[in-house]
Design a protein around this motif. Structure first.
Motif, PDB file in Angstrom:
ATOM      1  N   GLN A 150      35.021  40.132  51.192  1.00  0.00           N
ATOM      2  CA  GLN A 150      33.934  41.035  51.950  1.00  0.00           C
ATOM      3  C   GLN A 150      34.478  41.478  53.264  1.00  0.00           C
ATOM      4  N   ASP A 151      35.330  40.479  53.908  1.00  0.00           N
ATOM      5  CA  ASP A 151      35.712  40.763  55.333  1.00  0.00           C
ATOM      6  C   ASP A 151      36.809  41.951  55.143  1.00  0.00           C
ATOM      7  N   LEU A 152      37.605  41.903  54.157  1.00  0.00           N
ATOM      8  CA  LEU A 152      38.822  42.863  53.981  1.00  0.00           C
ATOM      9  C   LEU A 152      38.185  44.055  53.070  1.00  0.00           C
ATOM     10  N   GLY A 153      37.024  44.171  52.525  1.00  0.00           N
ATOM     11  CA  GLY A 153      36.647  45.106  51.529  1.00  0.00           C
ATOM     12  C   GLY A 153      37.131  45.262  50.172  1.00  0.00           C
ATOM     13  N   ILE A 154      37.776  43.720  49.793  1.00  0.00           N
ATOM     14  CA  ILE A 154      38.251  43.810  48.417  1.00  0.00           C
ATOM     15  C   ILE A 154      37.322  43.353  47.388  1.00  0.00           C
ATOM     16  N   THR A 155      37.263  44.157  46.146  1.00  0.00           N
ATOM     17  CA  THR A 155      36.318  43.575  45.099  1.00  0.00           C
ATOM     18  C   THR A 155      36.938  42.813  44.197  1.00  0.00           C
ATOM     19  N   ARG A 156      38.036  42.654  44.180  1.00  0.00           N
ATOM     20  CA  ARG A 156      38.528  41.853  43.098  1.00  0.00           C
ATOM     21  C   ARG A 156      39.007  40.548  43.500  1.00  0.00           C
ATOM     22  N   VAL A 157      38.227  39.319  43.053  1.00  0.00           N
ATOM     23  CA  VAL A 157      38.218  38.074  43.304  1.00  0.00           C
ATOM     24  C   VAL A 157      38.489  37.090  42.211  1.00  0.00           C
ATOM     25  N   ARG A 158      39.706  36.357  42.196  1.00  0.00           N
ATOM     26  CA  ARG A 158      40.180  35.783  41.054  1.00  0.00           C
ATOM     27  C   ARG A 158      40.465  34.159  41.350  1.00  0.00           C
ATOM     28  N   PRO A 159      40.193  33.359  40.367  1.00  0.00           N
ATOM     29  CA  PRO A 159      40.758  31.905  40.469  1.00  0.00           C
ATOM     30  C   PRO A 159      42.376  32.059  40.737  1.00  0.00           C
ATOM     31  N   ARG A 160      42.746  30.987  41.317  1.00  0.00           N
ATOM     32  CA  ARG A 160      44.324  31.018  41.583  1.00  0.00           C
ATOM     33  C   ARG A 160      45.057  31.105  40.184  1.00  0.00           C
ATOM     34  N   VAL A 161      46.069  31.613  40.182  1.00  0.00           N
ATOM     35  CA  VAL A 161      46.896  31.417  38.944  1.00  0.00           C
ATOM     36  C   VAL A 161      48.296  30.754  39.121  1.00  0.00           C
ATOM     37  N   ASP A 162      49.089  30.278  38.184  1.00  0.00           N
ATOM     38  CA  ASP A 162      50.317  29.515  38.675  1.00  0.00           C
ATOM     39  C   ASP A 162      51.019  30.224  39.396  1.00  0.00           C
ATOM     40  N   GLY A 163      51.719  29.553  40.178  1.00  0.00           N
ATOM     41  CA  GLY A 163      52.665  30.390  41.133  1.00  0.00           C
ATOM     42  C   GLY A 163      51.983  30.605  42.802  1.00  0.00           C
ATOM     43  N   ILE A 164      50.756  30.475  42.496  1.00  0.00           N
ATOM     44  CA  ILE A 164      49.979  30.556  43.750  1.00  0.00           C
ATOM     45  C   ILE A 164      49.408  29.284  44.381  1.00  0.00           C
ATOM     46  N   ARG A 165      49.469  29.244  45.577  1.00  0.00           N
ATOM     47  CA  ARG A 165      49.179  27.959  46.247  1.00  0.00           C
ATOM     48  C   ARG A 165      47.742  27.229  45.886  1.00  0.00           C
ATOM     49  N   ASP A 166      47.750  26.029  45.908  1.00  0.00           N
ATOM     50  CA  ASP A 166      46.349  25.402  45.602  1.00  0.00           C
ATOM     51  C   ASP A 166      45.678  24.951  46.704  1.00  0.00           C
ATOM     52  N   ASP A 167      46.138  25.026  47.985  1.00  0.00           N
ATOM     53  CA  ASP A 167      45.321  24.672  49.243  1.00  0.00           C
ATOM     54  C   ASP A 167      45.102  25.640  50.148  1.00  0.00           C
ATOM     55  N   ARG A 168      45.095  26.887  49.888  1.00  0.00           N
ATOM     56  CA  ARG A 168      44.652  27.883  50.699  1.00  0.00           C
ATOM     57  C   ARG A 168      44.313  29.207  49.978  1.00  0.00           C
ATOM     58  N   LEU A 169      43.584  30.098  50.554  1.00  0.00           N
ATOM     59  CA  LEU A 169      43.342  31.431  49.736  1.00  0.00           C
ATOM     60  C   LEU A 169      44.603  32.214  49.958  1.00  0.00           C
ATOM     61  N   THR A 170      44.734  33.122  48.959  1.00  0.00           N
ATOM     62  CA  THR A 170      45.774  33.998  48.783  1.00  0.00           C
ATOM     63  C   THR A 170      45.325  35.569  48.591  1.00  0.00           C
ATOM     64  N   VAL A 171      45.726  36.360  49.630  1.00  0.00           N
ATOM     65  CA  VAL A 171      45.539  37.846  49.587  1.00  0.00           C
ATOM     66  C   VAL A 171      46.758  38.619  49.035  1.00  0.00           C
ATOM     67  N   VAL A 172      46.679  39.249  47.953  1.00  0.00           N
ATOM     68  CA  VAL A 172      47.844  40.144  47.364  1.00  0.00           C
ATOM     69  C   VAL A 172      47.103  41.540  47.685  1.00  0.00           C
ATOM     70  N   LEU A 173      48.005  42.453  48.568  1.00  0.00           N
ATOM     71  CA  LEU A 173      47.829  43.655  48.816  1.00  0.00           C
ATOM     72  C   LEU A 173      48.714  44.570  48.154  1.00  0.00           C
ATOM     73  N   VAL A 174      48.227  45.625  47.230  1.00  0.00           N
ATOM     74  CA  VAL A 174      48.857  46.594  46.768  1.00  0.00           C
ATOM     75  C   VAL A 174      48.525  47.862  46.968  1.00  0.00           C
ATOM     76  N   SER A 175      47.630  47.963  48.042  1.00  0.00           N
ATOM     77  CA  SER A 175      47.270  49.232  48.693  1.00  0.00           C
ATOM     78  C   SER A 175      46.539  48.721  50.114  1.00  0.00           C
ATOM     79  N   ARG A 176      46.378  49.804  51.098  1.00  0.00           N
ATOM     80  CA  ARG A 176      45.767  49.508  52.367  1.00  0.00           C
ATOM     81  C   ARG A 176      44.253  49.129  51.825  1.00  0.00           C
ATOM     82  N   PRO A 177      43.763  47.946  52.380  1.00  0.00           N
ATOM     83  CA  PRO A 177      42.334  47.628  52.315  1.00  0.00           C
ATOM     84  C   PRO A 177      41.341  48.825  53.187  1.00  0.00           C
ATOM     85  N   SER A 178      40.224  48.877  52.416  1.00  0.00           N
ATOM     86  CA  SER A 178      39.339  49.854  53.035  1.00  0.00           C
ATOM     87  C   SER A 178      38.700  49.431  54.605  1.00  0.00           C
ATOM     88  N   SER A 179      38.927  48.187  54.966  1.00  0.00           N
ATOM     89  CA  SER A 179      38.571  47.545  56.040  1.00  0.00           C
ATOM     90  C   SER A 179      39.709  47.869  57.297  1.00  0.00           C
TER      91      SER A 179
END
Length: 181
Positions: A150-179
């Motif tokens: 919500q803070d970043l204006g991102i609509t896609r939220v998913r459970p972590r997948v292999d290769g992504i840390r399990d002790d923190r949140l991870t944001v992957v940006l492929v374009s400039r967020p609306s915020s």
């Protein structure tokens, strides 16, 4: 007659009607006792004398039979409680990964999140193919992931997948967020 011989003894079996009468009497007695116990705990006796503390008033000659004046009803409704902001936990760490060709986008998002109250932020770059800006979360941080999105204006939220840390949140940006626009 032999003294060791006894007359055949039979068990006494009362008739059904006698058992029913006894049960009705027991139930009625229990109900009556229960009613008396309940009635004796009621405190609606209007003929009782008020206690000494109840009769102490500023009137020098109080009358025992004069009822106290009742306050006039008001038509005003009490004010509604003040709205409170829900407490949002922005405590988990956040990794912000730039998957675009825009230099400094992860740092820009990190500064924005710092202003929003996210204190533990790390930035980096990523390679790979992602369909859109995404917040990945470990299961214990699902609610915080929704807040971060919500803070970043991102609509896609998913459970972590292999290769992504399990002790923190991870944001992957492929374009400039609306915020950040």
């Amino acid at each position: 007659m032999d003294h060791r011989r006894t007359v055949a003894r039979r068990a006494f079996v009362p008739p059904v009607w006698l058992i029913m009468v006894a049960l009705v009497a027991i139930v009625a007695g229990t109900a009556t006792i229960g009613w008396f116990a309940w009635d004796s705990t009621r405190d609606d006796d209007t003929t009782a004398e008020p206690s000494a503390s109840a009769t102490a008033t500023t009137d020098p000659a109080p009358s025992a039979t004069t009822p106290a004046p009742e306050p006039e009803p008001t038509t005003e409704a009490p004010p509604p409680p003040a709205p409170t902001e829900p407490v949002v936990d922005r405590g988990p760490g956040v990794s912000i990964l730039n998957g675009t060709g825009i230099d400094g986008l992860a740092s820009e998002a990190s500064a924005f999140l710092g202003d929003a109250g996210w204190s533990d932020r790390r930035t980096g770059d990523t390679r790979g193919s992602y369909p859109e800006n995404t917040v990945y979360y470990p299961s214990q941080f699902e609610a915080q992931a929704q807040t971060l999105a919500q803070d970043l204006g991102i609509t896609r939220v998913r459970p972590r997948v292999d290769g992504i840390r399990d002790d923190r949140l991870t944001v992957v940006l492929v374009s400039r967020p609306s915020s950040l626009s």
